[in-house]
Motif scaffolding. Sequence first.
Motif, short mmCIF file in Angstrom:
data_model
loop_
_atom_site.label_atom_id
_atom_site.label_comp_id
_atom_site.label_asym_id
_atom_site.label_seq_id
_atom_site.Cartn_x
_atom_site.Cartn_y
_atom_site.Cartn_z
N ARG A 173 0.86 -1.19 0.00
CA ARG A 173 0.00 0.00 0.00
C ARG A 173 0.90 1.24 0.00
NH1 ARG A 173 -4.80 -1.51 4.39
NH2 ARG A 173 -6.23 -2.36 2.85
N ALA A 174 1.57 1.46 -1.11
CA ALA A 174 2.65 2.43 -1.15
C ALA A 174 2.29 3.63 -2.02
CB ALA A 174 3.92 1.77 -1.68
N SER A 175 3.20 4.59 -2.04
CA SER A 175 3.07 5.77 -2.89
C SER A 175 3.94 5.58 -4.14
CB SER A 175 3.54 7.02 -2.15
OG SER A 175 4.97 7.07 -2.13
N PRO A 176 3.75 6.42 -5.17
CA PRO A 176 4.63 6.34 -6.34
C PRO A 176 6.07 6.73 -6.02
CG PRO A 176 2.60 7.54 -6.86
CD PRO A 176 2.65 7.38 -5.38
N ASN A 177 6.29 7.34 -4.86
CA ASN A 177 7.62 7.85 -4.51
C ASN A 177 8.50 6.85 -3.77
OD1 ASN A 177 6.80 10.49 -5.44
ND2 ASN A 177 5.68 10.70 -3.51
N ILE A 178 7.88 5.81 -3.20
CA ILE A 178 8.59 5.04 -2.18
C ILE A 178 9.81 4.30 -2.71
CG2 ILE A 178 7.23 2.92 -2.38
CD1 ILE A 178 7.33 2.89 0.77
N ARG A 179 9.78 3.86 -3.97
CA ARG A 179 10.93 3.10 -4.47
C ARG A 179 12.21 3.92 -4.46
NH1 ARG A 179 9.49 0.55 -10.11
NH2 ARG A 179 8.75 2.68 -10.46
N GLY A 180 12.09 5.22 -4.77
CA GLY A 180 13.26 6.08 -4.73
C GLY A 180 13.49 6.74 -3.39
N LEU A 181 12.39 6.97 -2.64
CA LEU A 181 12.49 7.68 -1.37
C LEU A 181 13.04 6.79 -0.26
CD1 LEU A 181 11.95 10.21 0.33
CD2 LEU A 181 9.57 9.42 0.61
N TYR A 182 12.58 5.55 -0.19
CA TYR A 182 13.02 4.67 0.90
C TYR A 182 14.55 4.54 0.96
CZ TYR A 182 12.63 0.89 4.33
OH TYR A 182 12.71 0.14 5.48
N PRO A 183 15.24 4.28 -0.17
CA PRO A 183 16.71 4.19 -0.10
C PRO A 183 17.36 5.50 0.37
CG PRO A 183 15.89 3.29 -2.16
CD PRO A 183 14.73 3.97 -1.51
N GLU A 184 16.78 6.63 0.00
CA GLU A 184 17.34 7.91 0.43
C GLU A 184 17.22 8.08 1.94
OE1 GLU A 184 17.17 12.14 -1.58
OE2 GLU A 184 15.36 11.84 -0.36
#
Length: 339
Positions: A173-184
């Motif tokens: 249940r994620a946002s479109p941003n999470i793939r790039g945001l989580y590693p940051e």
Amino acid sequence: MVVTDPRYELPRDLEGYGEHSLNPQWPNNAKICLSFLLNYEEGGERTVLNGDAHSEPYLWEKGASSTFVTGARHISAESEYEYGSRVGAWRLLRLFKEMGWKFTSWAVAQAMEKNPSFAKACVRDGHEIAAHGLRWLDIGEMSVEEEREYIRENALSLERTTGVFPKGYFYGRASPNIRGLYPEVMKEMGRKLLYSSESCFNDDVPYWMDLPWEKHLKDEEKEGLLVIPYNYDCNDGKFYMSPGFTGTTYLDYLKGTFDMLYREGCNGSPKLMNVPMHSRIMGKPGRSEDLRKFMLYVKEKGGDDVWVAKREEIAEHFKSKFPYMPRHLAPGHPISLGK
């Protein structure tokens, strides 16, 4: 409204490895890697007791006919989720101990907080704790800063409860941003991130992605993002969906998936098979029995040709064999993005 930040968007890739895929060189020349995933969400779902506007309508035994209650408790829904934490989770833990196999838990932090004995038992038995959200909620409408704090607290809460900091994540249940945001966020925290399995239902073997916020760095300074694909087709959640599984179709489908991927591995193209589970779904007796039958089938047919692994083990293996190379899925396999 869903929040999309271009700083964290990752491009689509409709070609991937192409016709011949990639041989991931599984340990001991295994022909297939099997990854079991326990989605542990009970206690983190929507309920007015958690301050939510309505009860949880999703993924409980009434399936497509389920309802939700606004502004009040839905006792039936709560009780279904409680079965997962009180009974189903322990049944699955015993089953994996019987087989001598380990799973990765997509762990909702609040759910683990509310059942610390199970959280500690998972760690005691050698299972992996990975991040599945602070709560089991849709977070697409959060601002980037709200989501950043949500990610941070999710990981820290799991560490407080289990003693283990998660090295991988799948929110669902994620946002479109999470793939790039989580590693940051992990980099800002100074913590090690091994892999993502977020919204990546697009392959049968791991691959690398470039991170958009690393594009201004020199190649030797970039870390990239290792993606370990996930799936929904073998997910026990389909018992509650239409069209979905019954007991016999579930077991047959798992066997069919294993047979196809095992055959491909024997022909020189090993793959990864995912088996997603939920405590309140797969933890029911009849479904657990079918899962046990599948496990025994794997042992009998595959034997030493099967590598049953946690996600963190898969990530460590892939990184050692195929280190990150910018603009490549793996060394020797450039990302084309249709160009």
